[in-house]
Design a protein around this motif. Structure first.
Motif, mmCIF file in Angstrom:
data_model
loop_
_atom_site.group_PDB
_atom_site.id
_atom_site.type_symbol
_atom_site.label_atom_id
_atom_site.label_comp_id
_atom_site.label_asym_id
_atom_site.label_seq_id
_atom_site.Cartn_x
_atom_site.Cartn_y
_atom_site.Cartn_z
ATOM 1 N N ARG A 24 0.849 -1.196 0.000
ATOM 2 C CA ARG A 24 0.000 0.000 0.000
ATOM 3 C C ARG A 24 0.882 1.243 0.000
ATOM 4 O O ARG A 24 1.847 1.320 0.761
ATOM 5 C CB ARG A 24 -0.893 -0.015 1.247
ATOM 6 C CG ARG A 24 -1.933 1.079 1.286
ATOM 7 C CD ARG A 24 -2.888 0.868 2.459
ATOM 8 N NE ARG A 24 -2.179 0.868 3.744
ATOM 9 C CZ ARG A 24 -1.798 1.963 4.397
ATOM 10 N NH1 ARG A 24 -2.046 3.163 3.894
ATOM 11 N NH2 ARG A 24 -1.171 1.881 5.551
ATOM 12 N N GLY A 55 -5.297 5.106 -8.281
ATOM 13 C CA GLY A 55 -5.819 4.326 -7.163
ATOM 14 C C GLY A 55 -7.310 4.079 -7.206
ATOM 15 O O GLY A 55 -7.923 3.807 -6.168
ATOM 16 N N SER A 57 -11.181 4.267 -6.907
ATOM 17 C CA SER A 57 -12.037 5.089 -6.056
ATOM 18 C C SER A 57 -11.292 5.605 -4.823
ATOM 19 O O SER A 57 -11.754 6.521 -4.152
ATOM 20 C CB SER A 57 -13.272 4.296 -5.625
ATOM 21 O OG SER A 57 -12.867 3.125 -4.960
ATOM 22 N N ARG A 58 -10.127 5.027 -4.521
ATOM 23 C CA ARG A 58 -9.353 5.473 -3.358
ATOM 24 C C ARG A 58 -8.288 6.514 -3.730
ATOM 25 O O ARG A 58 -7.443 6.869 -2.897
ATOM 26 C CB ARG A 58 -8.676 4.270 -2.669
ATOM 27 C CG ARG A 58 -9.673 3.183 -2.274
ATOM 28 C CD ARG A 58 -9.017 2.068 -1.496
ATOM 29 N NE ARG A 58 -8.659 2.473 -0.152
ATOM 30 C CZ ARG A 58 -9.487 2.538 0.880
ATOM 31 N NH1 ARG A 58 -10.758 2.224 0.715
ATOM 32 N NH2 ARG A 58 -9.078 2.921 2.064
ATOM 33 N N SER A 59 -8.342 7.010 -4.948
ATOM 34 C CA SER A 59 -7.300 7.937 -5.414
ATOM 35 C C SER A 59 -7.197 9.195 -4.556
ATOM 36 O O SER A 59 -6.120 9.769 -4.414
ATOM 37 C CB SER A 59 -7.552 8.336 -6.869
ATOM 38 O OG SER A 59 -7.433 7.218 -7.708
ATOM 39 N N LEU A 61 -7.590 9.359 -1.390
ATOM 40 C CA LEU A 61 -7.273 9.053 0.007
ATOM 41 C C LEU A 61 -5.778 8.962 0.284
ATOM 42 O O LEU A 61 -5.365 8.797 1.423
ATOM 43 C CB LEU A 61 -7.930 7.722 0.418
ATOM 44 C CG LEU A 61 -9.450 7.649 0.295
ATOM 45 C CD1 LEU A 61 -9.959 6.308 0.816
ATOM 46 C CD2 LEU A 61 -10.110 8.791 1.071
ATOM 47 N N ARG A 74 -15.156 9.777 -6.403
ATOM 48 C CA ARG A 74 -16.003 9.192 -5.354
ATOM 49 C C ARG A 74 -16.286 7.723 -5.701
ATOM 50 O O ARG A 74 -16.301 7.349 -6.874
ATOM 51 C CB ARG A 74 -17.318 9.962 -5.240
ATOM 52 C CG ARG A 74 -18.222 9.730 -6.436
ATOM 53 C CD ARG A 74 -19.458 10.594 -6.436
ATOM 54 N NE ARG A 74 -20.438 10.081 -7.380
ATOM 55 C CZ ARG A 74 -20.336 10.171 -8.703
ATOM 56 N NH1 ARG A 74 -19.278 10.742 -9.262
ATOM 57 N NH2 ARG A 74 -21.267 9.654 -9.494
ATOM 58 N N PRO A 75 -16.529 6.887 -4.661
ATOM 59 C CA PRO A 75 -16.836 5.486 -4.936
ATOM 60 C C PRO A 75 -18.313 5.303 -5.296
ATOM 61 O O PRO A 75 -19.178 5.870 -4.627
ATOM 62 C CB PRO A 75 -16.531 4.794 -3.600
ATOM 63 C CG PRO A 75 -16.653 5.867 -2.561
ATOM 64 C CD PRO A 75 -16.433 7.196 -3.226
ATOM 65 N N PHE A 127 -17.782 4.042 0.810
ATOM 66 C CA PHE A 127 -16.900 2.893 0.589
ATOM 67 C C PHE A 127 -17.529 1.567 1.039
ATOM 68 O O PHE A 127 -16.819 0.585 1.246
ATOM 69 C CB PHE A 127 -15.557 3.130 1.285
ATOM 70 C CG PHE A 127 -14.719 4.145 0.549
ATOM 71 C CD1 PHE A 127 -13.958 3.781 -0.550
ATOM 72 C CD2 PHE A 127 -14.739 5.483 0.921
ATOM 73 C CE1 PHE A 127 -13.216 4.718 -1.259
ATOM 74 C CE2 PHE A 127 -13.996 6.425 0.223
ATOM 75 C CZ PHE A 127 -13.229 6.038 -0.870
ATOM 76 N N THR A 129 -19.004 -1.965 0.773
ATOM 77 C CA THR A 129 -18.984 -3.034 -0.246
ATOM 78 C C THR A 129 -19.776 -4.259 0.243
ATOM 79 O O THR A 129 -19.463 -5.392 -0.100
ATOM 80 C CB THR A 129 -17.540 -3.465 -0.588
ATOM 81 O OG1 THR A 129 -16.837 -3.732 0.627
ATOM 82 C CG2 THR A 129 -16.802 -2.408 -1.388
ATOM 83 N N PRO A 164 -14.757 4.202 -9.712
ATOM 84 C CA PRO A 164 -14.270 5.547 -9.398
ATOM 85 C C PRO A 164 -14.997 6.600 -10.249
ATOM 86 O O PRO A 164 -14.694 6.762 -11.423
ATOM 87 C CB PRO A 164 -12.784 5.472 -9.753
ATOM 88 C CG PRO A 164 -12.640 4.290 -10.683
ATOM 89 C CD PRO A 164 -13.884 3.475 -10.634
ATOM 90 N N THR A 185 -7.251 8.243 -13.373
ATOM 91 C CA THR A 185 -8.298 7.726 -12.483
ATOM 92 C C THR A 185 -9.658 8.270 -12.929
ATOM 93 O O THR A 185 -9.777 8.921 -13.961
ATOM 94 C CB THR A 185 -7.960 8.105 -11.016
ATOM 95 O OG1 THR A 185 -8.893 7.464 -10.148
ATOM 96 C CG2 THR A 185 -7.997 9.608 -10.771
#
Ligand SMILES: Cc1cc2nc3c(=O)[nH]c(=O)nc-3n(C[C@H](O)[C@H](O)[C@H](O)COP(=O)(O)OP(=O)(O)OC[C@H]3O[C@@H](n4cnc5c(N)ncnc54)[C@H](O)[C@@H]3O)c2cc1C
Length: 235
Positions: A24, A55, A57-59, A61, A74-75, A127, A129, A164, A185
């Motif tokens: 990570r 990254g 949807s986590r780009s 973060l 956004r996710p 987030f 899932t 994303p 992204t």
């Protein structure tokens, strides 16, 4: 088939001599107002002339991203089902079936190995899932309306992933406001389809320093706040 595509890409990268670090990224390394790599979760640094933030949807973060560089991603949750087609029912579908049922998009994708994929819900739930009974019910209900025979097939997998999404749901490709940092992204519902063009365009930008024409409409600066309009400009 995204799973086979991703596995094939890893093999192709290894054969091309790409060094893969499976860890990570904890934060971006910034020196003298330029991105110079990343610090991994184990504390090691990876230095680079150029860094590409991809990254999903986590780009947004990743630690260390200056506020004006944070990608507005956004996710968007999508639940999907996999069914198996036993020999007795094969061939079940010879091509993809797509439709809008009760206002929701549903598709059934037959894979070469006999698997049938049914997708997908679209939910703005951060987030999360979790696979929900309601999501599975809606997918089966709508898919059944199109192809009633599916309820005979074994249900082999239920899953939720995160797309994303960007404010206009088009990708963010190219230089960020921070020198040394490119974004790749925000591909939303089409990131598998757009893999080749994204890979080619970003590789070309890195190798030549010139952004290919086809990705210019998608540069991240389209989301920068517009400069205030002065009185003179208005006149
Ligand atoms: C249910 C569903 C159905 C879909 N159907 C289609 C379809 O039919 N066609 C299509 O084209 N697209 C489809 N998509 C969209 C597609 O999956 C996405 O657009 C695509 O996966 C985006 O690719 P990506 O590489 O940018 O992000 P991702 O696939 O999300 O990959 C990002 C990667 O970055 C990693 N990462 C994130 N942060 C860090 C970090 N700090 N350090 C290290 N690694 C990190 C993540 O672990 C992940 O492996 C679907 C999506 C869903 C959820």
């Amino acid at each position: 088939d995204p799973r086979r595509l991703a596995a094939a890409l890893v093999v192709a990268c290894e054969r091309a001599g790409v060094e893969l670090r499976r860890d990570r990224a904890d934060r971006l390394l910034v020196e003298h107002d330029r991105a110079v790599g990343a610090v991994l979760a184990d504390g090691r640094g990876v230095r680079a002339a150029w860094t590409v933030l991809a990254g999903g949807s986590r780009s947004g973060l990743l630690g260390g991203l200056p506020a004006d560089v944070l990608p507005p991603v956004r996710p968007v949750k999508g639940q999907v089902l996999r069914l198996a087609v036993p020999p007795l029912y094969a061939p079940f579908l010879s091509r993809t079936v797509r439709a809008v049922v009760r206002g929701s998009q549903v598709y059934l994708v037959p894979r070469a190995d006999g698997e049938l994929v049914v997708g997908a819900t679209s939910e703005e739930l951060g987030f999360d899932t979790t696979v929900t009974a309601g999501g599975v019910y809606e997918l089966l209900r709508d898919a059944h309306e199109l192809v009633p025979g599916i309820t005979e097939l074994p249900l082999t997998e239920t899953r939720a992933g995160l797309r994303p999404g960007s404010p206009d749901n088009a990708p963010l490709l190219g230089p960020s406001a921070l020198p040394g940092l490119l974004l790749a992204t925000g591909h939303y519902r089409n990131g598998v389809l757009l893999t080749p063009v994204t890979g080619d365009a970003i590789a070309s930008a890195l190798a030549t320093g010139v952004l290919p024409e086809e990705i210019r409409p998608f540069t991240p600066d389209r989301f920068l706040p517009a400069a205030p309009v002065s009185q003179e400009q208005l006149v």
